[in-house]
Design a protein around this motif. Structure first.
Motif, PDB file in Angstrom:
ATOM      1  N   ASP A 208       0.812  -1.221   0.000  1.00 45.18           N
ATOM      2  CA  ASP A 208       0.000   0.000   0.000  1.00 45.18           C
ATOM      3  C   ASP A 208       0.844   1.268   0.000  1.00 45.18           C
ATOM      4  OD1 ASP A 208       0.977  -0.400   2.575  1.00 45.18           O
ATOM      5  OD2 ASP A 208      -0.799   0.447   3.533  1.00 45.18           O
ATOM      6  N   ARG A 209       2.208   1.101  -0.022  1.00 49.52           N
ATOM      7  CA  ARG A 209       3.084   2.275   0.099  1.00 49.52           C
ATOM      8  C   ARG A 209       4.185   2.395  -0.946  1.00 49.52           C
ATOM      9  NH1 ARG A 209       4.372   0.867   6.109  1.00 49.52           N
ATOM     10  NH2 ARG A 209       3.880  -1.108   5.183  1.00 49.52           N
TER      11      ARG A 209
ATOM     12  N   GLY B 187       3.337   6.037  -1.703  1.00 50.70           N
ATOM     13  CA  GLY B 187       1.929   6.336  -1.526  1.00 50.70           C
ATOM     14  C   GLY B 187       1.486   6.068  -0.109  1.00 50.70           C
ATOM     15  N   THR B 188       0.201   6.280   0.096  1.00 45.63           N
ATOM     16  CA  THR B 188      -0.433   6.016   1.378  1.00 45.63           C
ATOM     17  C   THR B 188      -1.766   5.342   1.098  1.00 45.63           C
ATOM     18  OG1 THR B 188       0.573   8.011   2.278  1.00 45.63           O
ATOM     19  CG2 THR B 188      -1.246   7.058   3.524  1.00 45.63           C
ATOM     20  N   ASP B 189      -2.010   4.217   1.766  1.00 47.79           N
ATOM     21  CA  ASP B 189      -3.282   3.489   1.620  1.00 47.79           C
ATOM     22  C   ASP B 189      -3.633   3.243   0.154  1.00 47.79           C
ATOM     23  OD1 ASP B 189      -3.615   3.384   4.393  1.00 47.79           O
ATOM     24  OD2 ASP B 189      -4.559   5.370   4.408  1.00 47.79           O
ATOM     25  N   ASN B 190      -2.681   2.746  -0.613  1.00 48.82           N
ATOM     26  CA  ASN B 190      -2.862   2.394  -2.029  1.00 48.82           C
ATOM     27  C   ASN B 190      -3.109   3.583  -2.955  1.00 48.82           C
ATOM     28  OD1 ASN B 190      -2.482  -0.449  -1.849  1.00 48.82           O
ATOM     29  ND2 ASN B 190      -4.509  -0.585  -0.903  1.00 48.82           N
ATOM     30  N   GLU B 191      -2.889   4.779  -2.490  1.00 52.54           N
ATOM     31  CA  GLU B 191      -2.968   5.978  -3.335  1.00 52.54           C
ATOM     32  C   GLU B 191      -1.534   6.422  -3.594  1.00 52.54           C
ATOM     33  OE1 GLU B 191      -5.686   7.401  -4.704  1.00 52.54           O
ATOM     34  OE2 GLU B 191      -6.918   5.809  -3.820  1.00 52.54           O
TER      35      GLU B 191
ATOM     36  N   SER C 248       1.508   8.603  -5.737  1.00 52.22           N
ATOM     37  CA  SER C 248       1.815   9.847  -6.425  1.00 52.22           C
ATOM     38  C   SER C 248       1.880   9.586  -7.929  1.00 52.22           C
ATOM     39  CB  SER C 248       3.159  10.387  -5.930  1.00 52.22           C
ATOM     40  OG  SER C 248       3.590  11.444  -6.729  1.00 52.22           O
ATOM     41  N   ASP C 249       1.549  10.588  -8.719  1.00 55.28           N
ATOM     42  CA  ASP C 249       1.672  10.481 -10.173  1.00 55.28           C
ATOM     43  C   ASP C 249       3.118  10.660 -10.618  1.00 55.28           C
ATOM     44  OD1 ASP C 249      -1.064  10.117 -10.459  1.00 55.28           O
ATOM     45  OD2 ASP C 249      -1.458  12.244 -10.728  1.00 55.28           O
TER      46      ASP C 249
ATOM     47  N   LYS D  28      -0.043  -4.656  -9.661  1.00 52.29           N
ATOM     48  CA  LYS D  28      -1.077  -3.761  -9.136  1.00 52.29           C
ATOM     49  C   LYS D  28      -2.410  -4.072  -9.827  1.00 52.29           C
ATOM     50  CE  LYS D  28      -2.193   1.066  -8.386  1.00 52.29           C
ATOM     51  NZ  LYS D  28      -1.917   2.447  -8.769  1.00 52.29           N
ATOM     52  N   ASN D  29      -3.481  -4.032  -9.059  1.00 52.37           N
ATOM     53  CA  ASN D  29      -4.842  -4.275  -9.554  1.00 52.37           C
ATOM     54  C   ASN D  29      -5.037  -5.689 -10.105  1.00 52.37           C
ATOM     55  OD1 ASN D  29      -5.593  -1.595  -8.924  1.00 52.37           O
ATOM     56  ND2 ASN D  29      -4.825  -0.899 -10.899  1.00 52.37           N
TER      57      ASN D  29
END
Length: 140
Positions: free
Chosen positions: A55-56, A71-75, A77-78, A132-133
């Motif tokens: 998730d990071r 990232g944080t919690d699977n979000e 950065s672009d 991912k995904n």
């Protein structure tokens, strides 16, 4: 007529046994190992999550460079963090240059329908990436 009937069934049994045996070995040929170039193509066409930090930490691979995203919690950065690691192929090894004379040779092993990539250094598992995904959790 009985001898001919018996011979017919014996020949039929032999042919059936040979045919079924041949099918078993032919199916094994379909599970051939991917080439390193094919494995790198899979790496380059996806984003990958680092095992233990799914998730990071995310990696992408493109044109001989590995990019890292935080990232944080699977979000994520672009924009990747500054600095990349260069990679190349030599024989059956993926060579990653972490810079400052830190060059590592990896063997890649894909599993779980190419959703998990294990990086082996000198025969020892060094790191694992998850696509991912993907449904990689079903294989754990």
């Amino acid at each position: 007529m009985t001898k001919k009937g018996n011979k017919f069934f014996i020949y039929l049994a032999i042919i059936s046994a040979i045919t079924l045996t041949s099918c078993g070995s032919a199916n094994e040929d379909f599970s051939l190992e991917l080439s390193l170039q094919e494995k790198v193509t899979i790496l380059e066409s996806n984003a990958w999550l680092l095992k233990g930090y799914e998730d990071r930490v995310m990696h992408t691979f493109k044109n001989g460079e590995q990019f890292t995203y935080y990232g944080t919690d699977n979000e994520f950065s672009d924009t990747p963090i500054p600095g990349t690691q260069d990679y190349s192929i030599s024989g059956n090894l993926l060579i990653v240059d972490y810079h400052f004379d830190n060059i590592v040779n990896y063997e890649l092993k894909l599993s779980c329908n190419n959703n998990i990539v294990d990086f082996y250094k000198d025969g020892v598992l060094n790191k694992t990436l998850y696509r991912k995904n993907s449904n990689y959790k079903e294989c754990l």
